[in-house]
Every structure is written in structure tokens, then in C-alpha cells.
Motif scaffolding. Structure first.
Motif, mmCIF file in Angstrom:
data_model
loop_
_atom_site.group_PDB
_atom_site.id
_atom_site.type_symbol
_atom_site.label_atom_id
_atom_site.label_comp_id
_atom_site.label_asym_id
_atom_site.label_seq_id
_atom_site.Cartn_x
_atom_site.Cartn_y
_atom_site.Cartn_z
ATOM 1 N N GLU A 171 -3.552 8.233 -8.239
ATOM 2 C CA GLU A 171 -4.314 7.236 -8.997
ATOM 3 C C GLU A 171 -3.639 6.922 -10.327
ATOM 4 N N ARG A 172 -3.028 7.935 -10.940
ATOM 5 C CA ARG A 172 -2.380 7.756 -12.241
ATOM 6 C C ARG A 172 -0.930 7.308 -12.102
ATOM 7 N N ASP A 173 -0.481 7.136 -10.888
ATOM 8 C CA ASP A 173 0.873 6.673 -10.559
ATOM 9 C C ASP A 173 1.861 7.842 -10.598
ATOM 10 N N THR A 174 2.680 7.935 -9.586
ATOM 11 C CA THR A 174 3.673 8.993 -9.474
ATOM 12 C C THR A 174 5.072 8.395 -9.556
ATOM 13 N N ASP A 175 6.067 9.248 -9.521
ATOM 14 C CA ASP A 175 7.468 8.838 -9.648
ATOM 15 C C ASP A 175 8.028 8.584 -8.255
ATOM 16 N N ILE A 176 8.285 7.327 -7.948
ATOM 17 C CA ILE A 176 8.775 6.974 -6.616
ATOM 18 C C ILE A 176 10.166 7.544 -6.363
ATOM 19 N N ASN A 177 10.919 7.831 -7.427
ATOM 20 C CA ASN A 177 12.262 8.392 -7.265
ATOM 21 C C ASN A 177 12.262 9.912 -7.178
ATOM 22 N N MET A 178 11.071 10.541 -7.246
ATOM 23 C CA MET A 178 10.974 11.996 -7.136
ATOM 24 C C MET A 178 10.682 12.421 -5.694
ATOM 25 N N PRO A 186 15.238 23.719 8.932
ATOM 26 C CA PRO A 186 14.938 22.304 8.653
ATOM 27 C C PRO A 186 15.896 21.360 9.370
ATOM 28 N N SER A 187 15.420 20.157 9.626
ATOM 29 C CA SER A 187 16.266 19.131 10.245
ATOM 30 C C SER A 187 17.378 18.727 9.288
ATOM 31 N N LYS A 188 18.456 18.224 9.861
ATOM 32 C CA LYS A 188 19.598 17.888 9.015
ATOM 33 C C LYS A 188 19.426 16.555 8.297
ATOM 34 N N ASN A 189 18.416 15.806 8.690
ATOM 35 C CA ASN A 189 18.222 14.509 8.040
ATOM 36 C C ASN A 189 16.779 14.345 7.587
ATOM 37 N N VAL A 190 16.589 13.406 6.680
ATOM 38 C CA VAL A 190 15.265 13.003 6.220
ATOM 39 C C VAL A 190 15.053 11.559 6.628
ATOM 40 N N VAL A 191 13.911 11.277 7.247
ATOM 41 C CA VAL A 191 13.568 9.885 7.544
ATOM 42 C C VAL A 191 12.944 9.297 6.288
ATOM 43 N N ASP A 192 13.598 8.309 5.715
ATOM 44 C CA ASP A 192 13.162 7.735 4.436
ATOM 45 C C ASP A 192 12.994 6.226 4.593
ATOM 46 N N ILE A 193 11.744 5.774 4.667
ATOM 47 C CA ILE A 193 11.450 4.348 4.810
ATOM 48 C C ILE A 193 11.169 3.790 3.417
ATOM 49 N N TYR A 194 12.106 2.981 2.921
ATOM 50 C CA TYR A 194 12.038 2.440 1.555
ATOM 51 C C TYR A 194 12.542 1.004 1.588
ATOM 52 N N PRO A 195 11.731 0.067 2.135
ATOM 53 C CA PRO A 195 12.214 -1.308 2.382
ATOM 54 C C PRO A 195 12.632 -2.057 1.127
ATOM 55 N N ASP A 206 0.823 -1.212 0.000
ATOM 56 C CA ASP A 206 0.000 0.000 0.000
ATOM 57 C C ASP A 206 0.855 1.259 0.000
ATOM 58 N N CYS A 207 1.993 1.197 0.686
ATOM 59 C CA CYS A 207 2.885 2.358 0.770
ATOM 60 C C CYS A 207 4.331 1.877 0.676
ATOM 61 N N PRO A 208 4.860 1.748 -0.540
ATOM 62 C CA PRO A 208 6.234 1.247 -0.704
ATOM 63 C C PRO A 208 7.305 2.186 -0.157
ATOM 64 N N ARG A 209 6.987 3.496 -0.060
ATOM 65 C CA ARG A 209 8.020 4.433 0.407
ATOM 66 C C ARG A 209 7.365 5.618 1.123
ATOM 67 N N TYR A 210 7.977 6.016 2.250
ATOM 68 C CA TYR A 210 7.454 7.152 3.021
ATOM 69 C C TYR A 210 8.637 7.923 3.587
ATOM 70 N N ALA A 211 8.697 9.213 3.263
ATOM 71 C CA ALA A 211 9.784 10.067 3.748
ATOM 72 C C ALA A 211 9.203 11.279 4.456
ATOM 73 N N ALA A 212 9.967 11.826 5.415
ATOM 74 C CA ALA A 212 9.484 12.983 6.173
ATOM 75 C C ALA A 212 10.650 13.833 6.648
ATOM 76 N N ARG A 213 10.377 15.132 6.820
ATOM 77 C CA ARG A 213 11.368 16.060 7.357
ATOM 78 C C ARG A 213 10.668 17.101 8.223
ATOM 79 N N VAL A 214 11.340 17.545 9.244
ATOM 80 C CA VAL A 214 10.799 18.548 10.169
ATOM 81 C C VAL A 214 11.407 19.909 9.858
ATOM 82 N N ILE A 215 10.564 20.956 9.930
ATOM 83 C CA ILE A 215 11.043 22.345 9.877
ATOM 84 C C ILE A 215 10.488 23.050 11.111
ATOM 85 N N LYS A 216 11.371 23.655 11.885
ATOM 86 C CA LYS A 216 10.960 24.344 13.111
ATOM 87 C C LYS A 216 11.073 25.856 12.944
#
Length: 782
Positions: A358-365, A385-394, A209-219
Motif C-alpha cells: 500500500e505504501r509502495d515498494t521498490d520495483i528494482n528490489m 534452486p532452479s538455474k533461472n528466474v522467470v521475470d515478467i517485466y513488460p 495492477d502488476c507491472p512486474r512478477y518474478a518466480a523461482r523454483v526450489i526442489k
């Protein structure tokens, strides 16, 4: 989809004229229309209000003295926000509004002359705001002409579902690059990171359902209205500016085509993000203020306590960015297109994000889009912004490599392109090309999810080379064994007959509700496993429900005289001892609605016999003999003693779809059963006889148990080759006649192609016909 040409110019410096851009994109498969940015008004100047005084005998009108540069004018205005020293748009006499449909004139209002009008944004067609007059900022020159055109011409593109890669300005720029063979500017804004990490734990329950999920914090962001350049960009393509954070996310969405979402970090409980489906029904308040119910099929973004977004569709109010938000979490993810589409359909909700997922997006973007949004937010809203990105891409998506064969491509397209030309086109499409001895291997860019097979690449060659450049073949060679019989020949023939007889062809939804299914058959029907709604729960078991809806729609819109037909598939389930078998049949549905005859000379109502006549014409042209059988007040059509169809009125159908319209007729015929008895004989042309024909009439009293078809067949067989036509011209029932019998009057036409017939031989034939009728049906000649 709407894209701005001014926005496109930032990505690609093309030189195409509007006409060339429109035709070029259309030839590449992106059908589009170019729309120039033109003001809906003319003759508007910038004025400065010098003084404001009340108009006598009015509680809301003001007389404004306005400086328009070379002179001053007095204008009566009723807006509540007029005051001295403000700059306003002034329509002088002769100016036009509403695309020239309204011309300003000098007028007298409450005895005071008004030399024009001070305009609101709605009156100028700029927005829907009409609460007061429009007020300019200080940088407008008094007396100068005012126009709202900023050169933001747009291109309205009708995208096909497979081209999700073009659902952005970047995607369209790639297509323009094919036309002009120039490069694209894909640079993003740089930013400096803070000395802290993105302290968020991310869990994904199902990577399908979710092959990849990335996040970053900005304070430390400052939520405020967007700068003018960003607001104008968002509004130029028909969207509303909200605030700088939301507008920034939307800008990246429309620029790169990848949807992202911003959460208020302080509203995320336990610093946890869990991407999952929840079995229990959830009522959630969405960002648009509407409460919706999610089911087990919806993918949700949850924190440590609750859902905070419907993945790929819309965020929830409980985690939204408000004016007092200072810390945000940016989500950049890839969601399964099928999961998003199913969830959006169940909610009956379509958003800019869901349309793209729905039309499919670019997973590498994902990371590039996240960095672009981070840089933009830092520029217009501040923050660190935080110095890192949490990128879950199993499971990293493998590159798609397709074998390309030059000879097969030329054979399919009918071209004679050489290897160099084809490789040049493939390179233009940003494909990595590896030449081997006998083949070419093409590595597909991650944003082209529509390219899966060799034939997809052949199609790309065709559209870039130009369909108009492919030569027209002057001959064709092939084996007769490759020619197959057209299985739809009978359907096409019937459709042509009905079209020539004044019928309009109708196409209806093949999915029905349970109520509609029960109109004709209460047996087990084919139910959809995952229906989009209760109105589309079953595959149809009849063509008639769709025709009933069409008749109702036309009657409600005043169309009282029309005839419709539809050819389509119907479905049912046949239960056997151990299994269930699904059956699909092709059927013809016909509807007659003829209330529009207002000719006082012809007061005859359209009735069953008109319907029967048109059905008879179909079977006559097909050279098929059918019988009409009245069974329990239903008129059935029989062929070789088997029912192949029926005729009904709305009185015969237990339905509330169409009330009080008993004179609407419907018929349904099983085309598959008809095929078994249809022979596609060539039409024979027979010259008319040069000799006169002889007509004889007989009236007989006969039992009602015998059908006219049986009687006609006996007469035809007895009359032999000289009997050319048999027709019923009267049916008579009277109280003096036995209730089980009726009187039929039948006309017989005799003729010969070689001689003139004599009375005696006709008399002998008539005597023979009467005698056979007496023997077979116990008739009484009247």
C-alpha cells in the motif's frame, strides 16, 4: 513498526547511544521510541530436579527436590510435566515476577513447606504458554542466574504513509547512515543452482495492477522448525515463528522490506500462474483459516484451475507450505498500491505484506530479494534452486529525474547553504547528482517513491540539514496584496465562543450510512462510487448524526453532563432540468447533554430555554438578529425571513441511535448563510452611564400569531435612543384567556448618558409604545 537494534547492527555498525538514536531518527521524520530489552523477573536461577514424589492428600501436587548449585531445596509443584533430571527455572524466596509486582515467599502447601516456585513461560512473561513448567536445554549451568534478555532492544517507529522505503530494517539503516555518514552492509547469501529451469508459465492480465512478477523454483526442501537464530530474530520484533520456509520469507520481508510468498509447487495446477481479476464472487480459505469473499476489485494469483493467493495481501490454504512440502515456488512481485489497498479495505484485512505494498515498494528490489530468500532457504532448509528466474517485466520503470534549484531551495527554507553543502546532502541520500551550468539534475533511487517534485528534494535538504539548524527569521517583507481574507474567520470566532462557554469540539467521520442520511433529508444525496463499507456510503448531509454517535458513546461510558460542537462541511445534490449540481455548505452542529446536575438546591431540568439562551449568546456576540419560528413542532432559526438552522431533541429525530433521551438537544446552523449577514465590526467599549436608569414593565394580551421578535423590534424603534434594553420576563396562558392569545410581560429599561431622566418623559414614551402596539398588533393592556 518495530525494528531490532541487534538486527540493525548487522546492517550498519553505528555508535549512537539509545537516546541519540531515538532523537536522531525523530529529527529525520521517523518519530520513534527506544525500548530496552529488560526481563520482567529477577532472582530466577537454573535448577535441576533430582527427584519427584507425590504430596499426600493431593491428586496433582508433587514435592520436587531441586539442585540449585550450592544446595538443594524442596519445592511443591502442580505442573504435569515435572520429572527428574530436567533443568528448570526456579524462583527462590525473594525473587520477583511481573515486573516486581509479585514476590515469591516460602509457603506451606497441604502441610508441606515449599521453598520457592518452579516457573512456566507465562509466569516469567516469556510467552503465553502455561501448560507446564519451562524446561531448559542442557547448556544451562545449574545455579546460574537466568534472564530472558538477549540484548534485543527495539525501536518502535511511527511511520508516515509516504515513507514506505523505511518499512524495513534496511530502510531504517539508511536513515541511521544519514546521522553517522557510514556505509551499509547489503550483502546476501550466495547459493549454487541446479541443472533445471523454472518451468512455470506466468501471465499478467493487466500490467497496471502488476507491472512486474518474478518466480523461482526450489526442489527438495526440508520443512522443519527454524534454527534458533532465525526464530529469535522473528520473535524479537513481536512475530511468531511458524516454520523455516515461512520464517525465511518473513525475515527477508522485515530485512529488505519487500514482501514475497512461497507456494507448494506440487499444488500449482498445470504449472501456470495467472495474475488477474475475476468478475464472479469467490469464497476462498486464507492462510489464517478464515473464509473470505473476493470481488471483481481483488487481484488474484491463480493457477490453471483456481485462485491460490490474494495478490499483495495473503496466500490461500490450498497452496500453502506444509510439513510434507518438498518443492516450492517463490513469488517476488510488484503490485499496484491502490489495487492492494482497495482489496485489503474491502476485506477489512491488514497484513504485513499489504501494509508495505500500500505504501509502495521498490520495483528494482524484486530480484535481489528473491535471491536473498533463495540463499537463506538453501542454507536452513536445503534444496536445489532452479538455474533461472522467470521475470515478467513488460514495461521497465523509467528513472525519475528532478531538477534542483539551489536559490529556490534556500528561499523556501530560509537557509543560506552553498552548492557544495547541498550536493553533499543529496549524495548522502543516494541520489545521482549531475551538475549542469544553471541547474542540478537529480536521479531518484527506485526505493524513494515519495520524491516526485523539486519541493520534495527541498524538504529532504531541510530534514538532513536539521530543522533546528534553520535560522529563525527576524523580519518578513511582502506585499499586502498577498494577504487574503480568512474565509474561516467566522467559524473560528464561533468555535472560540463555544469553547469559552464550556463546549468541547468534536470531529466526526464525514461519511454516513444510508440510514443516517435519511434522518434529515430523503432527497438525493452524494453517494460514494467505491465505498469501503455500507456504513460509509454517502457524504454527510448533516453534522447531527456524528454528534448523536458521540453523545451515545459518552452516555454509555457514564458521562452524563457535557456539551459538544462541530464545524464541518455537508453535501447535497441539486437537480436541475438537465444536470445535477453538487452543493457544499459549512455548518455548525451543537449537542447538549446535561443529565449530570445532582444539586438538590437546583432541581430545574436543563430545557429548551437553556439551549435558546446559549444560541442567543452566539448571535448577540456576532451582532446578528435571528428569529425562532415554531413550524410543525420544529424550532427553526430564521435570518431575514430565511431558515438558517434548527433546534431538535431526539424525539424530533426518527432514529434508533439514541433511545429514551428526549432531553438531549441538537442544533444545526448554516455558517455560509450566516456569513452573508455578518460584518466583522471592531468591538466598541462604552463606559457605563453616570446617571440612573428607569425600568418600566408592561403586560399585554396579544395574538399568538405574532412573534416576540416582531414585538421587540416595534418597541425598540418606538422607544428611541433612550430605550436601552427590552426583555421578556413572563409568558402566561390560562383557560380564561382566548386560546389564540397569550399574555406577555415585558421589561423596558430607559437611560441617558448626559442627564437624569424625568418621570413625565418616560410616561410619554410608554404611552407612545402602548399606542403603537395597539395599532400594529391589536393588543389589550392588562
Amino acid at each position: 513498526m518495530i525494528v531490532s537494534t541487534k538486527w540493525l547492527k548487522e546492517l550498519i555498525d553505528y555508535s549512537l547511544t539509545p537516546e541519540e538514536l531515538e532523537s536522531g531518527l525523530t529529527s529525520l521524520g521517523l518519530e520513534c521510541t527506544y525500548k530496552a530489552d529488560v526481563s520482567s523477573f529477577s532472582g530466577i536461577v537454573v535448577g535441576k530436579i533430582l527427584s519427584v514424589s507425590k504430596v499426600e492428600d493431593s491428586d496433582h501436587l508433587n514435592l520436587c527436590k531441586v539442585d540449585i548449585g550450592e544446595t538443594t531445596v524442596e519445592i511443591v509443584c502442580g505442573a504435569n510435566n515435572v520429572e527428574p533430571e530436567i533443568l528448570v527455572p526456579v524462583a527462590l524466596p525473594g525473587a520477583t515476577l511481573d515486573n516486581g509486582n509479585f514476590t515469591i515467599k516460602k509457603a506451606k502447601i497441604r502441610g508441606v513447606v515449599s521453598n520457592g516456585m518452579i516457573c512456566s513461560e507465562k509466569e516469567l512473561g516469556i510467552s503465553s504458554n502455561h501448560k507446564g513448567i519451562m524446561i531448559f536445554s542442557e547448556h544451562h549451568e545449574i545455579g546460574s542466574k537466568f534472564t530472558d534478555s538477549k540484548g534485543n532492544d527495539i525501536v518502535d517507529i511511527d511511520l508516515t504513509p509516504n515513507r514506505g522505503d523505511c518499512f524495513s530494517h534496511l530502510g531504517v539503516a539508511r536513515e541511521i547512515a544519514l546521522l553517522e555518514n557510514i556505509s551499509i552492509n547489503q550483502s546476501i547469501k550466495s547459493f549454487e543452482t541446479g541443472d533445471f529451469d523454472t518451468d512455470i508459465q506466468i501471465e499478467i492480465d493487466n500490467i497496471d495492477d502488476c507491472p512486474r512478477y518474478a518466480a523461482r523454483v526450489i526442489k527438495g526442501v526440508n520443512v522443519k522448525p527454524s534454527p534458533d537464530w532465525l526464530r529469535e530474530k522473528i520473535e524479537s520484533i513481536g512475530h511468531k515463528s511458524i516454520n523455516n520456509i515461512v520464517d525465511a520469507a518473513n525475515y527477508i520481508l522485515f530485512h529488505f522490506g519487500h514482501p514475497m510468498h512461497t507456494f507448494d509447487l506440487d499444488k500449482i495446477k498445470n504449472n501456470k500462474i495467472n495474475v488477474k481479476k475475476i468478475k464472479d464472487k469467490q469464497n476462498v480459505m486464507c492462510l489464517d483459516g478464515v473464509t473470505r469473499s473476493t470481488t471483481k476489485d481483488h487481484l488474484l494469483i491463480c493457477d490453471g484451475e483456481k485462485p491460490i493467493a490474494i495478490a499483495g495481501i495473503m496466500g490461500l490454504e490450498n497452496s500453502s507450505v506444509k510439513d510434507n512440502t518438498t518443492n516450492i515456488l517463490i513469488e517476488s512481485a510488484y503490485f499496484n498500491p491502490i489495487t492492494v489497498r482497495k482489496g485489503a479495505k474491502q476485506l477489512d484485512l491488514s497484513t504485513d505484506a499489504s501494509k508495505r505494498f500500500e505504501r509502495d515498494t521498490d520495483i528494482n528490489m524484486i530480484i535481489k530479494s528473491l535471491d536473498a530468500l533463495t540463499g537463506l532457504i538453501c542454507e536452513i532448509a536445503g534444496g536445489e534452486p532452479s538455474k533461472n528466474v522467470v521475470d515478467i517485466y513488460p514495461k521497465v520503470k523509467e528513472k525519475n529525474i528532478i531538477d534542483f534549484d539551489i536559490d529556490n531551495c534556500n528561499a523556501l527554507l530560509g537557509t543560506s547553504l552553498n552548492k557544495k553543502d547541498m550536493i553533499n546532502i543529496l549524495n548522502k541520500l543516494s541520489l545521482e547528482v549531475l551538475e549542469e551550468r544553471k541547474s542540478i539534475k537529480c536521479t531518484i533511487p527506485s526505493y524513494r517513491n515519495d520524491l516526485e517534485r523539486s519541493v520534495d528534494l527541498y524538504e529532504e535538504i531541510a530534514r538532513v540539514y536539521g530543522y533546528d539548524n534553520i535560522p529563525i527569521a527576524e523580519f518578513f517583507s511582502g506585499s499586502y496584496s498577498s494577504l487574503k481574507k480568512d474565509k474561516n474567520l467566522l467559524s473560528k470566532k464561533i468555535s472560540n465562543m463555544l469553547s469559552n462557554s464550556g463546549f468541547n469540539e468534536h470531529f466526526s467521520n464525514s461519511l454516513l450510512s444510508e440510514k443516517e442520511m435519511m434522518l434529515f433529508d430523503d432527497s438525493k444525496n452524494v453517494e460514494i462510487a467505491n465505498p469501503l463499507s455500507s456504513d460509509m456510503q454517502f457524504l454527510r448531509n448533516s453534522i447531527i448524526p456524528g454528534l448523536i454517535k458521540a453523545v451515545e458513546f459518552n452516555l454509555n461510558h457514564g458521562n452524563l453532563d457535557f456539551k459538544l460542537f462541530e464545524v464541518g462541511e455537508v453535501h447535497k445534490v441539486i437537480n436541475t432540468n438537465k444536470t445535477s449540481r453538487y452543493i457544499q455548505n459549512s455548518k455548525l452542529g451543537i449537542a447538549w447533554c446535561c443529565f449530570g446536575n445532582k444539586n438538590w438546591k437546583n432541581k430545574n431540568k436543563f430545557d429548551f430555554f437553556d439551549v435558546k439562551g446559549e444560541i442567543d449568546l452566539i448571535f448577540k456576540n456576532l451582532d446578528v438578529n435571528v428569529e425562532y419560528v415554531n413550524t410543525n413542532n420544529e424550532i427553526q432559526l430564521h435570518l431575514n425571513k430565511k431558515q438558517i438552522g434548527f433546534i431538535k431533541t431526539m424525539d424530533d429525530i426518527d432514529s434508533n441511535l439514541l433511545k429514551n433521551k428526549s432531553e438531549v438537544f441538537f442544533a444545526e446552523i448554516n455558517i455560509d448563510q450566516l456569513k452573508n449577514n455578518y460584518v466583522n465590526n471592531r468591538t466598541r467599549i462604552v463606559p457605563p452611564s453616570q446617571f440612573p436608569s428607569v425600568n418600566r414593565d408592561i403586560s399585554i394580551l396579544i395574538s399568538k400569531t405574532f412573534s416576540y421578535s416582531e414585538i421587540k423590534n416595534v418597541i425598540s424603534n418606538t422607544g428611541g435612543d433612550l430605550l436601552k434594553q427590552v426583555s421578556l420576563f413572563d409568558l402566561y396562558v390560562d383557560k380564561d384567556i382566548d386560546k389564540d392569545k397569550h399574555s406577555l410581560s415585558i421589561s423596558l429599561e430607559f437611560a441617558s448618558n448626559t442627564r437624569t431622566l424625568k418621570d413625565k418623559e418616560i410616561d410619554d414614551l410608554m404611552d407612545r409604545v402602548i399606542q403603537v402596539l395597539k395599532n400594529n398588533f391589536k393588543i389589550t393592556q392588562r
